[in-house]
Enzyme design. Structure first.
Site, short mmCIF file in Angstrom:
data_model
loop_
_atom_site.label_atom_id
_atom_site.label_comp_id
_atom_site.label_asym_id
_atom_site.label_seq_id
_atom_site.Cartn_x
_atom_site.Cartn_y
_atom_site.Cartn_z
N THR A 57 -3.13 -3.70 2.36
CA THR A 57 -2.97 -4.06 3.76
C THR A 57 -2.31 -5.44 3.82
O THR A 57 -2.48 -6.26 2.91
CB THR A 57 -4.32 -4.11 4.52
OG1 THR A 57 -5.12 -5.16 3.98
CG2 THR A 57 -5.05 -2.78 4.44
N THR A 59 -2.73 -8.21 5.62
CA THR A 59 -3.56 -9.41 5.65
C THR A 59 -4.19 -9.68 4.29
O THR A 59 -4.26 -10.82 3.84
CB THR A 59 -4.66 -9.29 6.73
OG1 THR A 59 -4.04 -8.98 7.98
CG2 THR A 59 -5.45 -10.57 6.87
N CYS A 60 -4.62 -8.63 3.62
CA CYS A 60 -5.22 -8.79 2.29
C CYS A 60 -4.20 -9.34 1.30
O CYS A 60 -4.48 -10.26 0.53
CB CYS A 60 -5.78 -7.47 1.79
SG CYS A 60 -7.06 -6.77 2.87
N ALA A 61 -3.00 -8.79 1.34
CA ALA A 61 -1.93 -9.25 0.46
C ALA A 61 -1.60 -10.71 0.74
O ALA A 61 -1.41 -11.51 -0.19
CB ALA A 61 -0.69 -8.37 0.64
N SER A 63 -3.64 -13.01 1.92
CA SER A 63 -4.72 -13.87 1.44
C SER A 63 -4.60 -14.10 -0.07
O SER A 63 -4.86 -15.20 -0.56
CB SER A 63 -6.09 -13.33 1.81
OG SER A 63 -6.45 -12.20 1.05
#
Length: 167
Positions: A57, A59-61, A63
């Site tokens: 996803t 946002t995860c990438a 972060s």
């Protein structure tokens, strides 16, 4: 149980994050080479646990990229990126992005990490995945900082986590 949102819809986790000042719960997670790591393997280091639902996803990438950038400047600090993704997916992502200052760990085998830290989803579209959280642990294994991002699509507060490392 904590309540957060996913796209504005309310979802719940299995518990609450460990309290600041308490000993961090031990864990056994799988590395990208399929070996096991526990909290004891990181004794003497400050840790940033960057926890998220899936590397696939946006946002995860983001972060992972952000903590990779900031981790390179921190002494005696390790950033552990934790999800239930298969270790192969995490290794592929980090290799493709050239990310060398984070360690990818997976809770896919048992889910015990999510349970011990109280952050696995108990309902909603991401049920059984891990909630987006940051936990900072000091060199003695004590929790210094926690954040459970209230809207899963939002990024964590990078500055606050980094500030906790320096205090």
């Amino acid at each position: 149980m904590a309540t957060v949102t996913l796209g504005g819809d309310t979802v719940h986790t299995s518990g609450t994050l460990p309290n600041v000042g308490t000993s961090a719960p031990d864990f056994k997670l799988t590395t990208t080479d399929l070996s096991a790591k526990s909290l004891k393997d990181y004794e003497g280091h400050q840790l940033v646990l960057n926890i998220f639902p899936s590397v696939d996803t946006g946002t995860c990438a983001t972060s992972i990229r952000e903590f990779n950038k900031s981790a390179s400047a921190l002494e005696n600090t390790k950033v552990l990126c934790i999800s239930k993704d298969l270790p192969f997916a995490m290794a592929r992502f980090c290799a493709a992005e050239g990310l060398e200052h984070v360690e990818s760990l997976s809770d896919y085998k048992t889910g015990d990490f999510g349970t011990a830290y109280g952050l696995d989803f108990t309902d909603g579209a991401f049920e059984t995945l891990l909630s987006r959280c940051v936990v900072v642990i000091d060199t003695k294994g004590n929790v210094k900082y926690t954040e459970q991002v209230q809207e899963i699509a939002d990024e964590p507060n990078y500055e606050a986590a980094l500030k906790a490392l320096k205090s």
